[in-house]
Each structure stands twice: as C-alpha cells, then as structure tokens.
Motif scaffolding. Structure first.
Motif, PDB file in Angstrom:
ATOM      1  N   GLU A   1      -8.368   3.783  -6.302  1.00 50.21           N
ATOM      2  CA  GLU A   1      -7.134   4.526  -6.036  1.00 50.21           C
ATOM      3  C   GLU A   1      -6.185   3.714  -5.152  1.00 50.21           C
ATOM      4  O   GLU A   1      -4.972   3.718  -5.361  1.00 50.21           O
ATOM      5  CB  GLU A   1      -7.442   5.868  -5.378  1.00 50.21           C
ATOM      6  N   VAL A   2      -6.747   3.028  -4.170  1.00 47.77           N
ATOM      7  CA  VAL A   2      -5.929   2.171  -3.308  1.00 47.77           C
ATOM      8  C   VAL A   2      -5.261   1.084  -4.142  1.00 47.77           C
ATOM      9  O   VAL A   2      -4.049   0.832  -4.017  1.00 47.77           O
ATOM     10  CB  VAL A   2      -6.784   1.542  -2.182  1.00 47.77           C
TER      11      VAL A   2
ATOM     12  N   THR B   1       0.838  -1.190   0.000  1.00 48.89           N
ATOM     13  CA  THR B   1       0.000   0.000   0.000  1.00 48.89           C
ATOM     14  C   THR B   1       0.872   1.240   0.000  1.00 48.89           C
ATOM     15  O   THR B   1       1.853   1.318   0.747  1.00 48.89           O
ATOM     16  CB  THR B   1      -0.930   0.003   1.228  1.00 48.89           C
ATOM     17  N   SER B   2       0.509   2.237  -0.813  1.00 45.22           N
ATOM     18  CA  SER B   2       1.370   3.412  -1.028  1.00 45.22           C
ATOM     19  C   SER B   2       1.803   4.089   0.261  1.00 45.22           C
ATOM     20  O   SER B   2       2.977   4.444   0.425  1.00 45.22           O
ATOM     21  CB  SER B   2       0.649   4.424  -1.927  1.00 45.22           C
ATOM     22  N   TYR B   3       0.898   4.253   1.225  1.00 44.70           N
ATOM     23  CA  TYR B   3       1.222   4.997   2.447  1.00 44.70           C
ATOM     24  C   TYR B   3       1.643   4.066   3.602  1.00 44.70           C
ATOM     25  O   TYR B   3       1.793   4.523   4.735  1.00 44.70           O
ATOM     26  CB  TYR B   3       0.037   5.869   2.875  1.00 44.70           C
TER      27      TYR B   3
ATOM     28  N   PHE C   1      -0.704   1.370  10.222  1.00 44.73           N
ATOM     29  CA  PHE C   1      -0.938   2.792   9.971  1.00 44.73           C
ATOM     30  C   PHE C   1      -1.080   3.615  11.249  1.00 44.73           C
ATOM     31  O   PHE C   1      -0.464   4.658  11.404  1.00 44.73           O
ATOM     32  CB  PHE C   1      -2.192   2.974   9.108  1.00 44.73           C
TER      33      PHE C   1
ATOM     34  N   THR D   1      -2.401   5.046  -5.689  1.00 46.91           N
ATOM     35  CA  THR D   1      -2.407   6.512  -5.735  1.00 46.91           C
ATOM     36  C   THR D   1      -3.158   7.151  -4.580  1.00 46.91           C
ATOM     37  O   THR D   1      -3.127   8.372  -4.424  1.00 46.91           O
ATOM     38  CB  THR D   1      -3.037   6.991  -7.061  1.00 46.91           C
ATOM     39  N   TYR D   2      -3.822   6.342  -3.750  1.00 48.74           N
ATOM     40  CA  TYR D   2      -4.617   6.922  -2.654  1.00 48.74           C
ATOM     41  C   TYR D   2      -3.713   7.352  -1.506  1.00 48.74           C
ATOM     42  O   TYR D   2      -2.819   6.622  -1.089  1.00 48.74           O
ATOM     43  CB  TYR D   2      -5.643   5.922  -2.130  1.00 48.74           C
ATOM     44  N   GLU D   3      -3.955   8.554  -1.003  1.00 47.43           N
ATOM     45  CA  GLU D   3      -3.243   9.064   0.163  1.00 47.43           C
ATOM     46  C   GLU D   3      -4.268   9.586   1.163  1.00 47.43           C
ATOM     47  O   GLU D   3      -5.099  10.432   0.819  1.00 47.43           O
ATOM     48  CB  GLU D   3      -2.278  10.191  -0.235  1.00 47.43           C
ATOM     49  N   PRO D   4      -4.250   9.113   2.401  1.00 52.14           N
ATOM     50  CA  PRO D   4      -5.192   9.610   3.409  1.00 52.14           C
ATOM     51  C   PRO D   4      -4.987  11.107   3.640  1.00 52.14           C
ATOM     52  O   PRO D   4      -3.875  11.623   3.504  1.00 52.14           O
ATOM     53  CB  PRO D   4      -4.821   8.812   4.670  1.00 52.14           C
ATOM     54  N   LYS D   5      -6.071  11.767   3.974  1.00 47.31           N
ATOM     55  CA  LYS D   5      -6.007  13.195   4.297  1.00 47.31           C
ATOM     56  C   LYS D   5      -5.533  13.339   5.738  1.00 47.31           C
ATOM     57  O   LYS D   5      -6.197  12.881   6.671  1.00 47.31           O
ATOM     58  CB  LYS D   5      -7.385  13.830   4.108  1.00 47.31           C
TER      59      LYS D   5
ATOM     60  N   LYS E   1       4.363   1.821   3.091  1.00 45.66           N
ATOM     61  CA  LYS E   1       5.646   1.259   2.663  1.00 45.66           C
ATOM     62  C   LYS E   1       6.727   1.396   3.736  1.00 45.66           C
ATOM     63  O   LYS E   1       7.673   0.612   3.779  1.00 45.66           O
ATOM     64  CB  LYS E   1       6.100   1.920   1.355  1.00 45.66           C
TER      65      LYS E   1
END
Length: 291
Positions: A253-254, A221-223, A230, A258-262, A225
């Motif tokens: 997006e996940v 998952t992008s965020y 989390f 490309t998905y990034e949490p706000k 790594k």
C-alpha cells in the motif's frame, strides 16, 4: 526542577529544564520554546527543542548574549504558569516485532552487545524482569508513547512511555555502536523508544521494524507530500503489533501510494494524566478504537 542556562560559544544558549526526562519537564520546555517564538525576540535565528531542554541560536550582532539570557529568564515564569494541556494527535504505528531484518543485523554485531549469546529482545526482557520475550513485547506496545523530540537524524522521533515511572521499560544502548541499522527499525535506549528514519549507524537495541515511512525528502509518500517529516513533538504513538503478512500488505500500500496512517485528534491534559494514568491511556486508545 531548577532550570540551568549556559552559553554555547557566541551564538547559542542551552537551557536545561531538568536533568532527567519527565512530562513536566517536556511541557515546561515546550511552553518556553513557544514563548520564545511568539515573542519574536530580535536576533533569534533558530529554536531547537529537545526532551527536557532546548537550545536557542541568535545573532550576537543584533542582541547581546547577556540580553538574550535575560529575555529567556523572563519567559520562564510565563512557561511555569502555562496550562499543561494540548490538542494533539494519536497515531497507530504498525510494528513487526522480531522481524528477520533487524535479527540478521543484530546477530552481526553481538560482540558489541552486553549479551553476545542472546538477542536484543531476550536481553531487554531479562533485565526488565519478564519471563518471556512475548511478555516484554506486550509491555512495549500495551500503552501509548509520547513524542518528546524529533531529531538526531532527520525525522527520528524519541518516544517516552505513558506509564508510571516504576513501570517504564529501561534498556541501555549497545556497548559499542553498530555501523548498520535497517531503515525504520524500532529501537530502544535508556527510557526512550525510537524509529530509525534512515539506514545507518546506531546504538539502540533493535526490537522490530515498521513498514510505515516517517521521513521522505522527495515527498513522494502519500501522507508526506506536505512535509517530509511525519512526527512532531507532542504526538502520541500507539504501537500495533503485526505479522509478516500484514507487514507485506502495508508495504504494498505504501508503494502504491494508498496507505494512510490511522490518526485521531485527542486532548492531552498532563494534570488529568497524572491523576489517572490508566484512565487517560484508555481514552487515548479508545480514540483509535483499539484495545
């Protein structure tokens, strides 16, 4: 608050800061575990924080249990004097309330529930004095939540609502646990909300599901790594209600990476919060630019 210490076999000491959850108890527990870590006490092998307590694992060949207990008691006065403030982050977590997947699951286990003729949300709304499910859902997402503990299963956060105690939602767990819970279910038990990080058994009421992964042992998952889990204690969560279209969009997006949490960095001061809960929550939500 009177702290209670007890031995767990030869290698553990359990420290109960308070019998009930409160932010004061959490901050004291956090201060004590930070002090244990910073003190580098010989023989300490693991520090495990919880909602209003923590457990220390140590090597009795390196430090006698009574000496370990004495070290912890010395640190208690330091923790009580510590400032109750922290720099942390507020995270917007999308939630698809009343989704079809948790609904299908909860209907399979009605014989284990207090209200076999209704749904988890209908039961929660009724016992908390709301006329409709929508009113209850609004109460669930209207104000921020504080991550007081991460655990039980890998990456699962326990979240404590940042409102006056008399306004806190309370819902008991199932009479008997389910043997199935969808991954990323937003659950509720006692005064705690949670996110089931993996699929499995569970006893918390099921209110919805998030498309946002919070645990990834493969770290694809992008965020996630840098670290597979989390959440961490002290994080603040603002639930964001979404519909099926938005759920599907975020899921794509996940999957595309490309998905990034706000996320926004915030200061949380417990004394300021206790003096002005509504004002503090407004500032926290403002950091995310949400209402």
């Amino acid at each position: 608050m009177k702290t209670r210490y007890s031995f767990g076999g030869d290698e553990h000491i359990f420290v109960e800061v308070d019998e009930e959850m409160s932010l004061d108890a959490f901050f004291k527990s956090l201060s004590m575990t930070n002090a244990v870590r910073d003190s580098n006490i010989e023989g300490v092998t693991e520090i495990c924080p919880a909602n209003a307590s923590f457990q220390i694992k140590f090597d009795p060949d390196q430090i006698h249990p009574n000496d370990m207990l004495a070290e912890l008691k010395k640190l208690e006065s330091t923790a009580e004097a510590a400032e109750k403030r922290m720099t942390t982050r507020i995270i917007e977590v999308p939630v698809y309330y009343n989704d079809p997947w948790t609904h299908e699951t909860l209907m399979r286990f009605r014989e284990r529930h207090q209200d076999p003729d209704g749904t988890d949300l209908e039961y929660a709304a009724r016992i908390n004095g709301f006329d409709t499910v929508d009113q209850f859902i609004e109460a669930h997402h209207a104000n921020p939540w504080f991550v007081s503990m991460v655990g039980f299963v890998s990456g699962l956060p326990f979240l404590y609502q940042l409102v006056e105690r008399e306004r806190q939602l309370q819902v008991p767990k199932y009479l008997r646990p389910r043997t199935d819970t969808p991954k990323l279910t937003v659950g509720y038990g006692g005064c705690f909300s949670c996110i089931y990080s993996v699929r499995g058994a569970g006893g918390y009421q099921m209110f919805g599901i998030t498309p946002m992964p919070i645990f990834d042992p493969e770290q694809k998952t992008s965020y996630l790594k840098d670290f597979m889990v989390f959440f961490k204690p002290g994080d603040i969560v603002k639930w964001n209600p979404i519909d099926r279209t938005e759920y599907d969009r975020i899921l794509k997006e996940v999957e595309a990476g490309t998905y990034e949490p706000k996320i926004a960095e915030v200061e949380f001061d417990l004394d300021a919060f206790n003096k002005d809960i509504e004002g503090t929550n407004a500032k926290l939500k403002e950091a995310l630019n949400v209402g």
